[in-house]
Design an enzyme around this catalytic site. Structure first.
Site, PDB file in Angstrom:
ATOM      1  N   LYS A  64       0.922  -1.183  -0.034  1.00 31.14           N
ATOM      2  CA  LYS A  64      -0.001   0.161   0.005  1.00 31.14           C
ATOM      3  C   LYS A  64       0.945   1.636  -0.027  1.00 31.14           C
ATOM      4  O   LYS A  64       0.463   2.240  -0.595  1.00 31.14           O
ATOM      5  CB  LYS A  64      -0.876   0.008   1.309  1.00 31.14           C
ATOM      6  CG  LYS A  64      -1.824  -1.080   1.343  1.00 31.14           C
ATOM      7  CD  LYS A  64      -2.903  -0.976   0.193  1.00 31.14           C
ATOM      8  CE  LYS A  64      -4.252  -0.023   0.416  1.00 31.14           C
ATOM      9  NZ  LYS A  64      -5.310  -0.238  -0.300  1.00 31.14           N
ATOM     10  N   ASP A 101      -8.761   1.333   6.836  1.00 32.93           N
ATOM     11  CA  ASP A 101      -8.797   0.350   7.846  1.00 32.93           C
ATOM     12  C   ASP A 101      -7.349   0.263   8.324  1.00 32.93           C
ATOM     13  O   ASP A 101      -7.135  -0.750   9.461  1.00 32.93           O
ATOM     14  CB  ASP A 101      -9.179  -0.661   7.352  1.00 32.93           C
ATOM     15  CG  ASP A 101     -10.621  -1.188   6.827  1.00 32.93           C
ATOM     16  OD1 ASP A 101     -11.417  -0.676   7.884  1.00 32.93           O
ATOM     17  OD2 ASP A 101     -11.125  -1.548   5.841  1.00 32.93           O
TER      18      ASP A 101
HETATM   19  C1  LIG Z   1      -2.303  -6.050   2.936  1.00 27.79           C
HETATM   20  C2  LIG Z   1      -3.322  -5.829   1.758  1.00 27.79           C
HETATM   21  N1  LIG Z   1      -3.493  -6.647   1.000  1.00 27.79           N
HETATM   22  C3  LIG Z   1      -4.449  -6.481  -0.016  1.00 27.79           C
HETATM   23  C4  LIG Z   1      -5.381  -5.309  -0.224  1.00 27.79           C
HETATM   24  C5  LIG Z   1      -6.370  -5.111  -1.055  1.00 27.79           C
HETATM   25  O1  LIG Z   1      -6.201  -4.211  -1.982  1.00 27.79           O
HETATM   26  P1  LIG Z   1      -7.435  -3.521  -2.666  1.00 27.79           P
HETATM   27  O2  LIG Z   1      -8.501  -3.121  -1.564  1.00 27.79           O
HETATM   28  O3  LIG Z   1      -6.728  -2.600  -3.564  1.00 27.79           O
HETATM   29  O4  LIG Z   1      -7.959  -4.673  -3.267  1.00 27.79           O
HETATM   30  C6  LIG Z   1      -5.153  -4.519   0.918  1.00 27.79           C
HETATM   31  C7  LIG Z   1      -6.061  -3.178   0.879  1.00 27.79           C
HETATM   32  O5  LIG Z   1      -6.096  -2.403   2.038  1.00 27.79           O
HETATM   33  C8  LIG Z   1      -4.192  -4.523   1.913  1.00 27.79           C
HETATM   34  O6  LIG Z   1      -3.838  -3.659   2.906  1.00 27.79           O
END
Ligand SMILES: Cc1ncc(COP(=O)(O)O)c(C=O)c1O
Length: 401
Positions: free
Chosen positions: A85, A127
């Site tokens: 992120k 979050d």
């Molecule tokens: C560690 C992690 N993996 C995957 C995701 C999924 O990303 P997206 O919401 O862009 O699909 C997030 C989203 O916050 C995340 O924090």
């Protein structure tokens, strides 16, 4: 095929809209294309501390899962933020500052517009990981930042965000309440919202965020070289990571790209439901999942523009697969040991669910010769939750360096 009945732990929808020979078109390029990927790569690789994250090979686990090869791109060492992120939120902030000041990102980073930059306030609801990235980007550039947290965000995640100098606004209620409050306060105060999801009329900034994420797959494609995988399992909340992983392989490799499966928790299934219903749809789950960062009720329309016809399959999994995957990576004897968080492990969790289900394996062509690529999208971003699930601290796991 949608096999909701056979196995309550796994739902699989094979995406009949995905024509593997269809070209990467204008609708997809408007979100991510060569030029925007390159700009993100050039910018982010110039930030202090940039290093490509490693890609690890896990032959022992591959054998246990009955596949030929397993490689995992490990995002836990992405700058100091421990998740992919970092790439999106911080890049979104830089592009906003570029737009607001009329200066290049290099000049902003060099401190050439300190006063102008300090006059910009960015904000977002989160979050956890996205807010950390936005706060970090604002701190790097010298802008002000306010992060909105709903009541279920853990103290550990709040502390990690505050450490990057952001002001924290705690909101009673859900994630959606925090999104509304951030938008209202931004409107009142002239702040700029940096969201990782898009909605009609708000697309420029979330497209930048997704373009930032593509750096992860860009590095992976170089690390893979000519050894291209047959399958990619990628986890999704609103779909940003998934579109930033699938877009580049579709654009560059066309029909030669891997079979791409999008993985969601049963209880946060907005992309799965969109694929099943044939149009963007809300998830039907409760949003209560251990994979907290994937807990999205609605997909990002920009992500959907790529996933609708670019993903080969959408799967949802029972929550227990994620802790199983975390422990598997933490205790491995011969493979590299990896510290991966609950949402970061969802791709492996999806692979484990499919590997244990002969029908799903067959439907996805996941045979003994399969060569699978995963993205471990975060490390232990909340060490207390990590320890509770795995029974060891990240230090006790002693990740292989
Ligand atoms: C560690 C992690 N993996 C995957 C995701 C999924 O990303 P997206 O919401 O862009 O699909 C997030 C989203 O916050 C995340 O924090």
């Amino acid at each position: 095929m949608t096999n909701t009945a056979q196995n309550p732990e796994l739902r699989l929808h094979l995406n009949w809209r995905c024509d593997r020979h269809a070209p990467y078109g204008d609708r997809q390029r408007a979100v991510i294309d060569h030029t925007t990927r390159q700009k993100a790569r050039d910018t982010i690789s110039a930030w202090p501390g940039y290093q490509p994250t490693p890609m690890l090979e896990l032959p022992d686990l591959a054998q246990k899962l009955g596949i030929a090869r397993l490689r995992i791109k490990h995002e836990s060492r992405r700058f100091t933020l421990k998740s992919f992120k970092a790439l999106g939120g911080a890049y979104g902030v830089m592009r906003i500052l570029e737009r607001e000041t009329g200066l290049g990102i290099d000049a902003i980073m060099a401190g050439d517009a300190k006063e102008q930059v300090a006059g910009v306030t960015v904000c977002c609801a989160t979050d956890g990981n996205h807010g950390r990235a936005v706060a970090w980007g604002a701190q790097l550039a010298g802008a002000r930042c306010v992060i909105y947290l709903h009541e279920h965000v853990s103290q550990g995640r709040e502390d990690a965000i505050a450490a990057y100098g952001a002001d924290i606004a705690r909101i009673d209620g859900t994630y959606d309440d925090s999104v509304r409050q951030a938008a209202e306060d931004a409107e009142t105060n002239g702040w700029i919202v940096v969201s990782d999801t898009s909605w009609p009329g708000y697309e420029e900034i979330p497209a930048w965020v997704k373009q930032g994420y593509t750096v992860c797959m860009g590095e992976a494609m170089e690390q893979l070289g000519d050894d291209r995988p047959s399958h990619l399992f990628v986890q999704a909340g609103v779909g940003g990571l998934a579109c930033a992983a699938i877009g580049p392989v579709w654009e560059d490799w066309g029909a030669e790209r891997p079979f791409c499966a999008v993985v969601e928790p049963h209880e946060a299934d907005c992309l799965y439901q969109s694929a099943v219903q044939g149009h963007m749809a809300n998830g039907l789950g409760s949003l209560d999942t251990v994979m907290a960062c994937l807990s999205a009720g609605e997909a990002s329309p920009l992500a959907w523009a790529i996933l609708e016809t670019g993903a080969d399959a959408f799967i949802t999994i029972d929550d227990h697969f994620s802790p199983d995957a975390m422990k598997t990576l933490a205790v491995s004897q011969t493979d590299p040991r990896m510290v991966v968080g609950e949402s970061g492990c969802a791709g492996l969790a999806g692979l484990m669910a499919v590997a244990a289900d002969p029908l799903a394996r067959e439907a996805m062509g996941l045979g003994g010769d399969a060569d699978v690529l995963l993205i471990a999208s975060e490390g232990a971003t909340d060490p207390a939750i990590y320890q509770e699930i795995v029974g060891m601290t990240p230090d006790e796991v002693g990740e292989t360096q």
